[in-house]
Scaffold this active site. Structure first.
Site, PDB file in Angstrom:
ATOM      1  N   SER A 182       0.849  -1.191   0.000  1.00 27.71           N
ATOM      2  CA  SER A 182       0.000   0.000   0.000  1.00 27.71           C
ATOM      3  C   SER A 182       0.890   1.249   0.000  1.00 27.71           C
ATOM      4  O   SER A 182       1.663   1.428  -0.932  1.00 27.71           O
ATOM      5  CB  SER A 182      -0.951  -0.047   1.201  1.00 27.71           C
ATOM      6  N   ASP A 414      -8.876  -6.295  -4.293  1.00 31.46           N
ATOM      7  CA  ASP A 414      -8.472  -5.172  -3.436  1.00 31.46           C
ATOM      8  C   ASP A 414      -9.645  -4.195  -3.414  1.00 31.46           C
ATOM      9  O   ASP A 414     -10.084  -3.706  -4.452  1.00 31.46           O
ATOM     10  CB  ASP A 414      -7.216  -4.501  -4.010  1.00 31.46           C
ATOM     11  N   HIS A 450      -7.028  -6.054   0.015  1.00 30.35           N
ATOM     12  CA  HIS A 450      -5.954  -5.068   0.121  1.00 30.35           C
ATOM     13  C   HIS A 450      -4.854  -5.549   1.086  1.00 30.35           C
ATOM     14  O   HIS A 450      -5.078  -5.594   2.293  1.00 30.35           O
ATOM     15  CB  HIS A 450      -6.506  -3.728   0.585  1.00 30.35           C
TER      16      HIS A 450
END
Ligand SMILES: *[C@@H]1O[C@H](CO)[C@@H](O)[C@H](O)[C@H]1NC(C)=O
Ligand SMILES: *[C@@H]1O[C@H](CO)[C@@H](O)[C@H](O)[C@H]1NC(C)=O
Ligand SMILES: *[C@@H]1O[C@H](CO)[C@@H](O)[C@H](O)[C@H]1NC(C)=O
Ligand SMILES: *[C@@H]1O[C@H](CO)[C@@H](O)[C@H](O)[C@H]1NC(C)=O
Ligand SMILES: *[C@@H]1O[C@H](CO)[C@@H](O)[C@H](O)[C@H]1NC(C)=O
Ligand SMILES: *[C@@H]1O[C@H](CO)[C@@H](O)[C@H](O)[C@H]1NC(C)=O
Ligand SMILES: *[C@@H]1O[C@H](CO)[C@@H](O)[C@H](O)[C@H]1NC(C)=O
Ligand SMILES: *[C@@H]1O[C@H](CO)[C@@H](O)[C@H](O)[C@H]1NC(C)=O
Ligand SMILES: *[C@@H]1O[C@H](CO)[C@@H](O)[C@H](O)[C@H]1NC(C)=O
Ligand SMILES: *[C@@H]1O[C@H](CO)[C@@H](O)[C@H](O)[C@H]1NC(C)=O
Ligand SMILES: *[C@@H]1O[C@H](CO)[C@@H](O)[C@H](O)[C@H]1NC(C)=O
Length: 521
Positions: A182, A414, A450
C-alpha cells in the site's frame, strides 16, 4: 555483534548523509523477545512464532538542517551469530511511513529470520492521520514533511541503515531488501524510480503508485452518490456484489468463489438485474428493503472506474464482487439513521488529502463534493504534488542498470486500491522497456483483498523467491498461494507473472492441486 557491543560507543563514528544532522541516538539491548507474527503483516513471507530472541535496537533521530524536521529511524540488529548478512526494510501504510504496528510486526518476523531490519517515521511522528502535520499554518502545507514521506526519508533510511549495519557487524549488508504494501508498496516503487541503488530487491504490494488517483479513488463511489443525491444501504451494495461474484465465478472455467475473467464479468453481468428485489437488511427500518436503482448505479460506476463530470472515462475501476462495504471501512459505506435516512460516509484517507493538501484548509468540508469540484481536486492534486509523491515514472532504466530486481503484487479483489492500476503501471513500464521481465515482475492474486484478507492467502514464498532472483539469478516463474473456496476447503493455487495467468488443466483432474495449474498467456 553481541549484546556487549550494543552500546552507543559502537555507533560513535556513524556516517550520516551530508544533508542530515544527528539529533539523538539510542542504543538498547533487547532480550527475551517473543512474538507470533501473522503472514498478513509479513506480506510475502510465512507466519512465524519465536521466543527468547536477543537483538540490538538502534534508534536515531536526525534533521535536515533548516527544514526544522525530526525524522526517526529504528533499526533492530540480530546478534552476529544469528545475522543472515541481509537488511530488510519494512514499509508503511495509510498515512504512516513507519514506526507503527504494521512495520513493527514485519520487523519482528524479519529479526527472527536473522535480518537486520529497519523502519522510518519520515518525520511524521506516531500520528495515524495527516491532519496532525499537514498544515504549518492555515493555507500552507508542510511540504518538507510531505517530501520526506514521498521520497527523501526513504533515501536517508537506506543510507543510514547500511551504515548502522556496518558499524555493528563491521561490514555493510551483502544485499538489502524492501518489503511493503500500500503506502509501503508506493515507497518501494519510488525507491526503484528515484533511488535505484538503495535496494537490491524490492517487494511492492498493492502499491499506491498513482497517488492522486488513489486518493480520488477512495472517494469515487461517494461522488457517484452525491451526483444522484441518493445513498443506498450497505446491504444493497453487498447483495449485488455477492450476486456478481457468483454469476461471474465460473466464467474462467473453475467455480471456486473467485472471479478471474474480470473484463468478461464487466461485459456480461448487469448490476441492474436485482433492482426492485426485496432483501433482508439489518440497517433498514423493518429489516427489509427493495434494492434501489441507486445501488446499481453506484456499483456500475465503481466497477467501471472514475469518470469526469461529462462522463468521459478517466481511470480504472474495481473488480465486481470486491467488498465495498467492508468491516467498518469501505468505499461505498453510508451512514443511516434508525428511520432509514442515509448519507455518504467517505474514507478519511482521500477526504483528508483533498481537504488538507489540495484545499489547504482544515475546515473545508470535502465530504459532499460535487462531481465538478471532485474533477478539479484530482487535476490540481496532480499538478501540485506530482513530483512529491506520485510514482508513475515508467522508466526504470537506472534500477535495471544498478542490477535491482522488483516484484509487485496486487490482490484482484483489493477493495481500496484497484488492482488494475498496477497492471497499468506494469504495462507502461513494458511499453518503454521491452525486457521488463528480466528485472521487474508483477503478480495478480485472484481472491486477495488489500494487502491481506479475502479468500486468497498472501504469497508467502514470494520474498524468498525475490531473494533467489537477486542472489542467484533464479527467475520467479510462479508462486504458490492457498485459496479458501466457498465450501471452506483450502485449495492450492499458483500466481503468475503478468500478463500470464494461472490456467487449470481439467485433464489433470483436481483443481485443488497446484500441479494441475500452469502459467500461460
Ligand atoms: C521471558 O519472557 C517470558 C514471557 O514471554 C517470561 O515468562 C519469562 O519470565 C521471561 N524470562 C526472563 C528471564 O525474563
Ligand atoms: C504465541 O502463541 C502461543 C500459542 O497460542 C502462545 O502460547 C504464546 O503466548 C504466544 N506468544 C506471544 C508472544 O504472544
Ligand atoms: C534465552 O536466551 C538467553 C540468551 O541467549 C539464554 O541464556 C537462555 O538460556 C535462554 N532461555 C531459554 C529459556 O531458552
Ligand atoms: C527501540 O528503541 C526506541 C527508542 O528508545 C523505542 O521507542 C522502541 O520502542 C524500541 N523498540 C524495541 C522493540 O525495543
Ligand atoms: C524527535 O522525535 C523522537 C521520536 O518521536 C523523539 O523521541 C525526540 O525527542 C525528538 N527529538 C527532538 C530534538 O525533538
Ligand atoms: C450532497 O450534495 C448533493 C448535491 O450536490 C445533494 O443532492 C445531496 O443531498 C447532498 N448530500 C448530503 C448528505 O448533504
Ligand atoms: C443472481 O440474482 C438473480 C436475480 O435474483 C438470480 O436469479 C440468480 O440466481 C442470482 N445468481 C446467483 C448465482 O446466485
Ligand atoms: C454503467 O457504466 C458505464 C460506464 O460509466 C456506462 O457506460 C453505462 O451506461 C452504465 N450503465 C447503466 C445502465 O447506467
Ligand atoms: C453517523 O452519523 C452520525 C450523525 O451525524 C454520527 O454521529 C456518527 O458518528 C456517524 N457514524 C459513522 C460510523 O460515521
Ligand atoms: C476554509 O473553509 C471554510 C469552510 O468552507 C471557509 O469558511 C473558509 O473561508 C476557508 N478558509 C480559507 C483560508 O480558504
Ligand atoms: C542460492 O543458491 C544456493 C545453492 O543452490 C542455495 O544454497 C541458496 O539457498 C540460494 N539462495 C537463495 C536466496 O535462494
Amino acid at each position: 555483534m553481541s549484546l556487549a557491543t550494543c552500546v552507543p560507543q559502537t555507533f560513535s563514528s556513524l556516517i550520516l548523509p551530508p544533508s542530515t544532522s544527528l539529533l539523538s541516538l539510542s542504543v538498547l539491548p533487547v532480550t527475551n523477545f517473543s512474538a507470533n507474527v501473522s503472514s498478513f503483516y509479513r506480506y510475502t513471507q510465512p507466519s512465524i512464532s519465536f521466543s527468547n530472541l536477543s537483538f540490538c535496537n538502534v534508534t536515531l533521530s536526525y534533521t535536515h538542517p533548516g527544514q526544522n524536521d525530526n525524522v526517526t529511524i529504528e533499526t533492530w540488529l540480530p546478534l552476529s551469530t544469528h545475522w543472515n548478512g541481509l537488511l530488510q526494510a519494512l514499509g508503511g501504510g495509510g498515512w504512516q511511513s513507519g514506526r507503527f504496528y504494521l512495520p513493527y510486526e514485519g520487523m519482528k518476523g524479519a529479526v527472527a529470520d536473522g535480518y537486520a531490519t529497519i523502519t522510518t517515521d519520515a518525520g511524521l511522528g506516531y500520528s495515524e492521520r495527516s491532519r496532525d502535520w499537514a498544515l504549518v499554518s492555515p493555507g500552507n502545507v508542510n511540504l518538507y514533511l510531505l517530501q520526506n514521506l514521498g521520497s527523501v526519508a526513504l533515501a536517508d533510511e537506506a543510507a543510514i541503515g547500511k551504515e548502522v549495519v556496518k558499524e555493528f557487524y563491521g561490514k555493510k549488508p551483502d544485499y538489502s531488501y524492501w518489503n511493503g504494501c500500500s503506502q509501503g508498496g508506493r515507497q518501494g516503487v519510488m525507491l526503484a524510480q528515484r533511488y535505484p541503488e538503495a535496494y537490491d530487491g524490492i517487494s511492492a504490494g498493492a502499491p499506491a503508485i498513482y497517488w492522486s488517483e488513489v486518493m480520488a479513488g477512495t472517494d469515487w463511489s461517494q461522488v457517484v452518490m452525491n451526483d444522484i443525491g441518493e445513498y443506498p444501504f450497505g446491504c444493497e451494495i453487498t447483495a449485488i456484489s455477492l450476486n456478481a461474484t457468483r454469476e461471474c465465478d465460473g466464467l474462467d472455467g473453475v467455480t471456486d468463489g473467485v472471479v478471474i475473467n474480470i473484463d468478461g464479468c464487466l461485459g456480461s453481468y448487469d448490476p441492474f438485474r436485482l433492482v426492485g428485489e426485496e432483501i433482508d437488511c439489518p440497517q433498514a427500518p423493518g429489516g427489509k428493503v427493495k434494492i434501489t436503482e441507486a445501488a446499481a448505479v453506484v456499483l456500475n460506476q465503481t466497477w467501471h472506474g472514475r469518470a469526469l463530470a461529462d462522463g468521459t472515462p478517466a481511470w480504472v475501476g474495481w473488480t465486481p464482487g470486491s467488498d465495498l462495504i467492508g468491516n467498518g471501512s469501505g468505499l461505498a459505506i453510508t451512514n443511516c439513521t434508525v428511520d432509514g435516512k442515509c448519507k455518504g460516509d467517505p474514507v478519511e484517507l482521500g477526504v483528508d488529502w483533498f481537504r488538507l493538501f489540495v484545499a489547504r484548509n482544515a475546515s473545508f468540508d470535502a465530504t459532499n463534493l460535487t462531481h465538478e469540484e471532485y474533477d478539479w481536486f484530482v487535476r490540481t492534486s496532480k499538478q501540485v504534488y506530482g513530483g512529491f509523491i506520485e510514482t508513475d515514472d515508467p522508466d526504470l532504466g537506472d534500477f535495471r542498470k544498478a542490477g535491482g530486481k522488483m516484484i509487485s503484487w496486487h490482490g484482484t479483489v483489493d477493495q481500496i486500491l484497484p488492482h488494475k492500476a498496477t497492471e497499468k503501471y506494469y504495462n507502461a513500464v513494458s511499453a518503454v522497456m521491452p525486457d521488463v521481465g528480466s528485472f521487474y515482475r508483477h503478480y495478480q492474486i485472484p481472491g486477495l483483498e488489500h494487502c491481506f484478507g479475502g479468500p486468497a492467502s498472501n504469497p508467502t514464498s514470494l520474498f524468498q523467491q525475490l531473494r533467489a532472483w537477486v542472489e542467484n539469478g533464479t527467475v520467479p516463474e510462479s508462486s504458490p498461494i492457498e485459496l479458501t473456496v466457498p465450501s471452506g476447503e483450502k485449495q492450492d493455487r499458483i500466481i503468475c507473472p503478468f500478463p500470464q495467468k494461472a490456467k487449470y488443466d481439467s485433464a489433470c483432474g483436481d483443481e485443488g492441486l497446484a500441479e494441475c495449474w500452469a502459467c500461460a498467456l
